[in-house]
Design an enzyme around this catalytic site. Structure first.
Site, PDB file in Angstrom:
ATOM      1  N   LYS A  98      37.022  51.288  29.993  1.00  0.00           N
ATOM      2  CA  LYS A  98      38.371  51.831  30.033  1.00  0.00           C
ATOM      3  C   LYS A  98      39.000  51.933  28.636  1.00  0.00           C
ATOM      4  O   LYS A  98      39.539  52.969  28.270  1.00  0.00           O
ATOM      5  CB  LYS A  98      39.217  50.884  30.885  1.00  0.00           C
ATOM      6  CG  LYS A  98      40.301  51.504  31.644  1.00  0.00           C
ATOM      7  CD  LYS A  98      40.713  50.579  32.807  1.00  0.00           C
ATOM      8  CE  LYS A  98      40.551  49.101  32.523  1.00  0.00           C
ATOM      9  NZ  LYS A  98      41.739  48.451  31.965  1.00  0.00           N
ATOM     10  N   ARG A 135      49.368  47.032  37.904  1.00  0.00           N
ATOM     11  CA  ARG A 135      48.372  46.227  38.601  1.00  0.00           C
ATOM     12  C   ARG A 135      48.706  46.023  40.070  1.00  0.00           C
ATOM     13  O   ARG A 135      47.927  45.448  40.816  1.00  0.00           O
ATOM     14  CB  ARG A 135      48.225  44.857  37.936  1.00  0.00           C
ATOM     15  CG  ARG A 135      47.533  44.939  36.598  1.00  0.00           C
ATOM     16  CD  ARG A 135      47.443  43.555  35.991  1.00  0.00           C
ATOM     17  NE  ARG A 135      47.209  43.621  34.564  1.00  0.00           N
ATOM     18  CZ  ARG A 135      46.026  43.541  33.997  1.00  0.00           C
ATOM     19  NH1 ARG A 135      44.959  43.381  34.736  1.00  0.00           N
ATOM     20  NH2 ARG A 135      45.907  43.614  32.703  1.00  0.00           N
ATOM     21  N   ARG A 138      24.920  40.740  28.377  1.00  0.00           N
ATOM     22  CA  ARG A 138      25.410  40.722  26.992  1.00  0.00           C
ATOM     23  C   ARG A 138      25.085  39.403  26.306  1.00  0.00           C
ATOM     24  O   ARG A 138      25.190  38.331  26.900  1.00  0.00           O
ATOM     25  CB  ARG A 138      26.929  40.856  26.984  1.00  0.00           C
ATOM     26  CG  ARG A 138      27.429  42.237  27.189  1.00  0.00           C
ATOM     27  CD  ARG A 138      28.916  42.168  27.015  1.00  0.00           C
ATOM     28  NE  ARG A 138      29.571  43.352  27.503  1.00  0.00           N
ATOM     29  CZ  ARG A 138      30.867  43.390  27.799  1.00  0.00           C
ATOM     30  NH1 ARG A 138      31.615  42.309  27.675  1.00  0.00           N
ATOM     31  NH2 ARG A 138      31.398  44.506  28.225  1.00  0.00           N
ATOM     32  N   ARG A 181      28.779  34.744  26.162  1.00  0.00           N
ATOM     33  CA  ARG A 181      30.170  34.312  26.262  1.00  0.00           C
ATOM     34  C   ARG A 181      30.467  33.864  27.685  1.00  0.00           C
ATOM     35  O   ARG A 181      29.913  34.408  28.634  1.00  0.00           O
ATOM     36  CB  ARG A 181      31.121  35.472  25.913  1.00  0.00           C
ATOM     37  CG  ARG A 181      31.038  35.942  24.480  1.00  0.00           C
ATOM     38  CD  ARG A 181      32.118  36.971  24.226  1.00  0.00           C
ATOM     39  NE  ARG A 181      32.458  37.680  25.483  1.00  0.00           N
ATOM     40  CZ  ARG A 181      33.591  38.319  25.696  1.00  0.00           C
ATOM     41  NH1 ARG A 181      34.504  38.364  24.780  1.00  0.00           N
ATOM     42  NH2 ARG A 181      33.813  38.929  26.842  1.00  0.00           N
ATOM     43  N   ARG A 195      36.037  38.214  38.660  1.00  0.00           N
ATOM     44  CA  ARG A 195      36.977  39.180  38.069  1.00  0.00           C
ATOM     45  C   ARG A 195      36.958  40.496  38.833  1.00  0.00           C
ATOM     46  O   ARG A 195      37.989  41.134  39.022  1.00  0.00           O
ATOM     47  CB  ARG A 195      36.639  39.420  36.590  1.00  0.00           C
ATOM     48  CG  ARG A 195      37.028  38.235  35.707  1.00  0.00           C
ATOM     49  CD  ARG A 195      36.566  38.416  34.289  1.00  0.00           C
ATOM     50  NE  ARG A 195      37.208  39.528  33.616  1.00  0.00           N
ATOM     51  CZ  ARG A 195      36.756  40.073  32.483  1.00  0.00           C
ATOM     52  NH1 ARG A 195      35.650  39.602  31.928  1.00  0.00           N
ATOM     53  NH2 ARG A 195      37.394  41.067  31.919  1.00  0.00           N
TER      54      ARG A 195
END
Ligand SMILES: [Zn+2]
Length: 213
Positions: free
Chosen positions: A13, A88, A123, A156, A167
């Site tokens: 995004k 949101r 990642r 991370r 999430r």
């Protein structure tokens, strides 16, 4: 051109917002940045926000609305703006309608959850030089070791598979009603966010250029 960009975490995004902002000469507004700016500058409102955050509270919709109302009056918003990370929930969307006098288009970037999980959970980053890798799409020459500085790569906490899943769940339950709200107004344009960044932005730009001809 008053736009809203909606997409799950990891959908790209922010990158798309930057490209669109540059292409159309419109402001890229992220409410996270707005809040940070206000607290960094220690304005009257900023100090109030710091108080709220320090006491563990959530910054109310009213405050964010007030910040947005101020922000969209700035010169760089004359040609329009693209909102990233807001609204949101439906009540924020309704408030936004009052502030902006109506949004023109809602750009929805869709990516399957499995793809997001693969993207994010793969990642790895170098704790020493901050170089980013992906175990599948951009692996280091030798596994787990940074090409540039030889340090051991880390994952991370945010990129942990369970964290990503949580999430995504929060994202879906919060934004589904917002998307529905804008669908009923006929404003949603949905794009598949699974291809190359350039290809996706070209599609979005083409659609917008036809809409705002
Ligand atoms: Zn390194």
């Amino acid at each position: 051109m008053k736009l809203i960009l909606i997409g799950c975490p990891g959908a790209g995004k922010g990158t798309q917002a930057k490209i669109l902002s540059k292409h159309f000469g419109i402001a890229h507004i992220s409410t996270g940045d707005l809040l940070r700016e206000e607290t960094n500058n220690k304005t009257e409102l900023g100090l109030k926000i710091i108080d709220i955050m320090n006491s563990g509270g959530l910054v109310s919709d009213d405050i964010v609305s007030a910040l947005l109302a101020k922000r969209i009056k700035k010169d760089d918003c004359k040609k329009g703006y693209i909102l990233d990370g807001y609204p949101r929930n439906v009540s924020q969307a309704e408030g936004l309608n009052d502030i902006t006098g109506g949004i023109d288009k809602v750009i929805l970037i869709s990516v399957e959850d499995d793809k997001i999980i693969e993207r994010m959970a793969g990642r790895r980053s170098c704790p020493k030089c901050a170089q980013m890798y992906h175990i599948k799409y951009n692996p280091p020459k030798s596994e787990g070791i940074c090409d540039s500085c030889g340090a051991e790569l880390i994952q991370r906490k945010d990129d942990n598979e369970q964290t990503v899943k949580n999430r995504l769940e929060v994202y879906h339950s919060n934004t589904a009603p917002v998307i529905e709200y804008y669908r009923q107004k006929g404003l949603v344009c949905e794009f598949n966010g699974e291809g190359e960044i350039e290809k996706i932005s070209r599609e979005i730009i083409n659609t917008l250029e036809q809409t705002f001809k």
